[in-house]
Design an enzyme around this catalytic site. Structure first.
Site, PDB file in Angstrom:
ATOM      1  N   GLU A  66       5.392  -8.712   5.523  1.00 44.30           N
ATOM      2  CA  GLU A  66       4.147  -8.292   4.949  1.00 44.30           C
ATOM      3  C   GLU A  66       4.154  -6.963   4.583  1.00 44.30           C
ATOM      4  O   GLU A  66       3.619  -6.448   3.560  1.00 44.30           O
ATOM      5  CB  GLU A  66       3.126  -8.640   5.901  1.00 44.30           C
ATOM      6  N   TRP A  88      -1.106 -15.046   4.703  1.00 44.51           N
ATOM      7  CA  TRP A  88      -2.205 -14.783   3.581  1.00 44.51           C
ATOM      8  C   TRP A  88      -2.706 -16.002   2.962  1.00 44.51           C
ATOM      9  O   TRP A  88      -3.682 -16.123   1.865  1.00 44.51           O
ATOM     10  CB  TRP A  88      -1.744 -13.796   2.610  1.00 44.51           C
ATOM     11  N   TYR A 104      -3.880  -4.369  -0.676  1.00 45.88           N
ATOM     12  CA  TYR A 104      -3.086  -3.285  -0.150  1.00 45.88           C
ATOM     13  C   TYR A 104      -2.085  -2.864  -0.934  1.00 45.88           C
ATOM     14  O   TYR A 104      -1.814  -1.390  -1.160  1.00 45.88           O
ATOM     15  CB  TYR A 104      -2.719  -3.567   1.376  1.00 45.88           C
ATOM     16  N   ARG A 133      -1.719  19.467   5.709  1.00 42.64           N
ATOM     17  CA  ARG A 133      -2.886  18.623   6.260  1.00 42.64           C
ATOM     18  C   ARG A 133      -3.118  17.655   5.229  1.00 42.64           C
ATOM     19  O   ARG A 133      -4.385  17.053   5.523  1.00 42.64           O
ATOM     20  CB  ARG A 133      -3.971  19.543   6.818  1.00 42.64           C
ATOM     21  N   CYS A 153      -8.943  -3.812   5.642  1.00 41.83           N
ATOM     22  CA  CYS A 153      -9.628  -3.842   7.126  1.00 41.83           C
ATOM     23  C   CYS A 153      -8.853  -2.584   7.819  1.00 41.83           C
ATOM     24  O   CYS A 153      -9.490  -2.048   8.449  1.00 41.83           O
ATOM     25  CB  CYS A 153      -9.234  -5.257   8.069  1.00 41.83           C
ATOM     26  N   ARG A 175     -11.506  -0.218   9.856  1.00 44.46           N
ATOM     27  CA  ARG A 175     -12.642  -0.464   9.830  1.00 44.46           C
ATOM     28  C   ARG A 175     -13.220  -1.753  10.692  1.00 44.46           C
ATOM     29  O   ARG A 175     -14.403  -1.959  11.254  1.00 44.46           O
ATOM     30  CB  ARG A 175     -13.463  -0.722   8.469  1.00 44.46           C
ATOM     31  N   ASP A 178      -9.608  -7.464  13.907  1.00 44.23           N
ATOM     32  CA  ASP A 178      -9.675  -8.823  14.649  1.00 44.23           C
ATOM     33  C   ASP A 178      -8.632  -8.835  15.949  1.00 44.23           C
ATOM     34  O   ASP A 178      -7.383  -8.828  15.453  1.00 44.23           O
ATOM     35  CB  ASP A 178      -9.071  -9.941  13.700  1.00 44.23           C
ATOM     36  N   HIS A 216     -13.553  -6.561  17.317  1.00 45.49           N
ATOM     37  CA  HIS A 216     -14.019  -7.904  17.765  1.00 45.49           C
ATOM     38  C   HIS A 216     -13.311  -8.930  18.128  1.00 45.49           C
ATOM     39  O   HIS A 216     -12.123  -8.999  17.854  1.00 45.49           O
ATOM     40  CB  HIS A 216     -15.284  -8.351  16.574  1.00 45.49           C
TER      41      HIS A 216
END
Length: 275
Positions: A66, A88, A104, A133, A153, A175, A178, A216
């Site tokens: 992946e 996927w 992605y 930076r 995600c 963000r 799972d 979550h």
């Protein structure tokens, strides 16, 4: 800040926190228990460890292919199928196409109207100005979100930091996590990305830090999660790149370039995949 982990302990602490005090919510794809902005997860790769959970089995093959799929700029699941990877497929069914849009891979290698290769630019930045930076990759591209099968995600901000001792650290903001299915993959995937980027810039991998937004556990996963948190973790496995392997870009790695050893994991746990 918490010390960098060398086993599942900090991850299991997050799972326990969500199970005991997560806020019940009705989300896009089912009921969850959620916490927002928990303490960052930190992992230590400096002694050759690969952060890969031991309280359940994680597939190194799936994680590797992946990640390379992303890093090669690919967005079509048929390449993953050639490698025997089907993680996927549910998104492809929902999207109605094996090509998942500018997800992605597109953002890593050809982001935005100028098709900016963010990986190449980041590698060049680290090599030319190691203590700068601006070693940043961002996969959150608002102009293309509506065309994606799934908005990113993880990887909304990926920042690298070169220490004066020659070690490379990575900090990633996610963000949506799972925690029982996706996050174990994310932990190993970003650890592997750090290992690859360090090799390509002639540095040594240091610490991975992961900052989470909405962390979550789906309600349907909670019974199995309660089983997993009772398992005693083992040390993370060891990983090394074979002698003689030289790579200038992480997208060119082959799975045979790596030696994974001492992966002592508990038995497989089945979590229903939620798209």
């Amino acid at each position: 800040m918490n010390d960098p982990a060398t086993d599942d302990t900090s991850y299991l602490g997050l799972v326990r926190r969500i199970l005991s005090g997560g806020e019940p919510r009705e989300a896009r794809n089912g009921a969850t228990f959620s916490v927002f902005a928990p303490d960052p997860l930190r992992f230590d790769l400096s002694a050759g460890q690969l952060p890969m959970l031991t309280t359940k089995k994680v597939s190194f093959k799936n994680v590797f292919y992946e990640l390379v799929w992303f890093l090669q700029g690919r967005t079509d699941v048929r390449w993953l199928h050639e490698k025997g990877v089907h993680i996927w497929d549910g998104n492809a069914v929902t999207h109605g196409s094996p090509n998942l849009g500018p997800i992605y891979g597109k953002q890593f290698r050809a982001s935005g109207p100028k098709e900016i290769d963010q990986i190449a630019r980041c590698l060049a930045s680290i090599r030319a100005n190691p203590y700068g930076r601006r070693h940043v990759v961002s996969l959150w591209n608002p102009s293309e979100l509506d065309e994606m099968a799934l908005p990113p995600c993880h990887g909304l901000v990926i920042q690298f930091f070169v220490r004066t001792n020659g070690m490379l650290d990575l900090h990633m903001y996610q963000r949506s996590a799972d925690v029982m299915i996706g996050l174990p993959y994310n932990i190993t995937s970003y650890s592997l990305l750090l290992l690859m980027m360090a090799h390509c810039t002639e540095l040594r991998p240091g610490h991975l830090t992961m900052s989470l937004g909405d962390a979550h556990i789906y309600a349907v996963h909670a019974p199995t999660a309660n089983v997993q948190v009772e398992r005693v973790p083992n040390p993370f496995p060891q990983i090394r790149i074979k002698d003689g392997v030289r790579r200038d870009d992480p997208s060119t790695f082959e799975i045979e370039d790596f030696v994974l050893a001492d992966y002592a994991h508990h038995g497989t746990l089945t979590y229903t995949f939620v798209v």
